[in-house]
Design a protein around this motif. Sequence first.
Motif, mmCIF file in Angstrom:
data_model
loop_
_atom_site.group_PDB
_atom_site.id
_atom_site.type_symbol
_atom_site.label_atom_id
_atom_site.label_comp_id
_atom_site.label_asym_id
_atom_site.label_seq_id
_atom_site.Cartn_x
_atom_site.Cartn_y
_atom_site.Cartn_z
ATOM 1 N N ARG A 13 18.369 -91.701 62.647
ATOM 2 C CA ARG A 13 19.760 -92.097 62.909
ATOM 3 C C ARG A 13 20.517 -90.947 63.577
ATOM 4 N NH1 ARG A 13 24.089 -95.906 63.360
ATOM 5 N NH2 ARG A 13 25.973 -94.804 62.843
ATOM 6 N N LYS A 14 20.326 -89.726 63.059
ATOM 7 C CA LYS A 14 21.041 -88.552 63.587
ATOM 8 C C LYS A 14 20.643 -88.281 65.045
ATOM 9 C CE LYS A 14 22.659 -83.975 62.310
ATOM 10 N NZ LYS A 14 22.912 -83.656 63.700
ATOM 11 N N THR A 15 19.376 -88.502 65.369
ATOM 12 C CA THR A 15 18.898 -88.332 66.751
ATOM 13 C C THR A 15 19.710 -89.204 67.705
ATOM 14 O OG1 THR A 15 16.653 -87.831 66.015
ATOM 15 C CG2 THR A 15 16.888 -88.592 68.290
ATOM 16 N N PRO A 35 23.004 -98.489 59.684
ATOM 17 C CA PRO A 35 22.294 -98.842 58.439
ATOM 18 C C PRO A 35 23.184 -99.658 57.510
ATOM 19 C CG PRO A 35 22.258 -96.448 58.861
ATOM 20 C CD PRO A 35 23.245 -97.048 59.798
ATOM 21 N N LEU A 36 22.553 -100.529 56.744
ATOM 22 C CA LEU A 36 23.274 -101.257 55.695
ATOM 23 C C LEU A 36 23.276 -100.414 54.420
ATOM 24 C CD1 LEU A 36 21.942 -104.931 55.791
ATOM 25 C CD2 LEU A 36 24.121 -104.090 56.639
ATOM 26 N N ALA A 81 18.842 -96.118 65.093
ATOM 27 C CA ALA A 81 20.281 -96.105 64.807
ATOM 28 C C ALA A 81 20.589 -96.828 63.500
ATOM 29 C CB ALA A 81 21.054 -96.732 65.956
ATOM 30 N N CYS A 82 19.727 -97.790 63.130
ATOM 31 C CA CYS A 82 19.895 -98.522 61.868
ATOM 32 C C CYS A 82 19.285 -97.762 60.692
ATOM 33 C CB CYS A 82 19.276 -99.912 61.986
ATOM 34 S SG CYS A 82 20.173 -100.995 63.134
ATOM 35 N N GLY A 83 18.833 -96.520 60.947
ATOM 36 C CA GLY A 83 18.273 -95.695 59.876
ATOM 37 C C GLY A 83 16.844 -96.053 59.510
ATOM 38 N N VAL A 84 16.147 -96.741 60.420
ATOM 39 C CA VAL A 84 14.770 -97.174 60.163
ATOM 40 C C VAL A 84 13.809 -96.115 60.717
ATOM 41 C CG1 VAL A 84 13.075 -99.011 60.536
ATOM 42 C CG2 VAL A 84 15.506 -99.567 60.379
ATOM 43 N N THR A 85 12.807 -95.755 59.921
ATOM 44 C CA THR A 85 11.820 -94.767 60.369
ATOM 45 C C THR A 85 10.925 -95.371 61.450
ATOM 46 O OG1 THR A 85 11.807 -93.683 58.232
ATOM 47 C CG2 THR A 85 9.873 -93.319 59.622
ATOM 48 N N PRO A 86 10.838 -94.714 62.631
ATOM 49 C CA PRO A 86 9.990 -95.242 63.698
ATOM 50 C C PRO A 86 8.571 -94.657 63.652
ATOM 51 C CG PRO A 86 11.312 -93.445 64.563
ATOM 52 C CD PRO A 86 11.644 -93.564 63.092
#
Length: 198
Positions: free
Chosen positions: A174-176, A10-11, A118-123
Motif C-alpha cells: 500500500r505504501k509503495t 483497504p477495508l 493499494a487495497c493492502g493486498v500482498t502481491p
Amino acid sequence: PGVNLDQFSPLPKQAIAAHRQSLGLPTDRPLIGYVGRFGPEKSLETLIEAHANIEAETNAHLVLVGGLRQEIRSKHFGKNVTVVGPTVDPHLYYQAMDVYVLTSLTESFPLGILEAMACGVTPVSTPVGAIPTFISSGKNGLLFQPKNVGELSRHLKILLADKTKLESLGQAARKTVEDGYTWKAAAARITRHIQDHL
C-alpha cells in the motif's frame, strides 16, 4: 498510470467477512485472487495448479475475476475455486483478498497489481515488464519465475502460514502505491516529462 487511492483502499479488518459474504465468497479461509483478462499470456493455469498443490494444506480459496472458466485450459481446478466474469468494480474483489497473484508471461505496466497493492493486498508476481520497478521481493511482495508452479506454491504456503509477514508485506505494498503511483504522482511525472522535452 496512476491509482485512485480513494477507490482502491483497504477495508477495516472487521468489515472483511461481511464484504466477502456480499460477493458470495467464503469468509472462513484465506483468499487468493486474480483480476483481469483470461488470455493465454496470463498463464492462469500456473496459478490454478499452484492453488491445487496447496489447497489441502492451507484451505485456501481461489477467486479468478474477469472471464469464463472455459477460457482457462487447466486440468488442475481444485474444489475451492470461484470464477467471476468481467467486472466494473475490481476494487470490491481486491478488498476481499489476502494475496493477489499475477502469473503473466508478458506485461508492460499492469495497473491491476498496483490497484490490488493499494487495497493492502500482498502481491505475488512474475518479474515481467515494469513489475520489478515497484515490487521488491521480500519487502512489499514476492516474485517468482514464469510457469514455475513449485516456486509459486512455496511462496503462497509461506504467506498463508505467517499472518504477520502477510500483513506487513500488504502494508508495504500500500505504501509503495501511496509514495509513487497515485493519480497525483502520475500527473506530476507526465508534467515533468513534458517540461523536460520543451
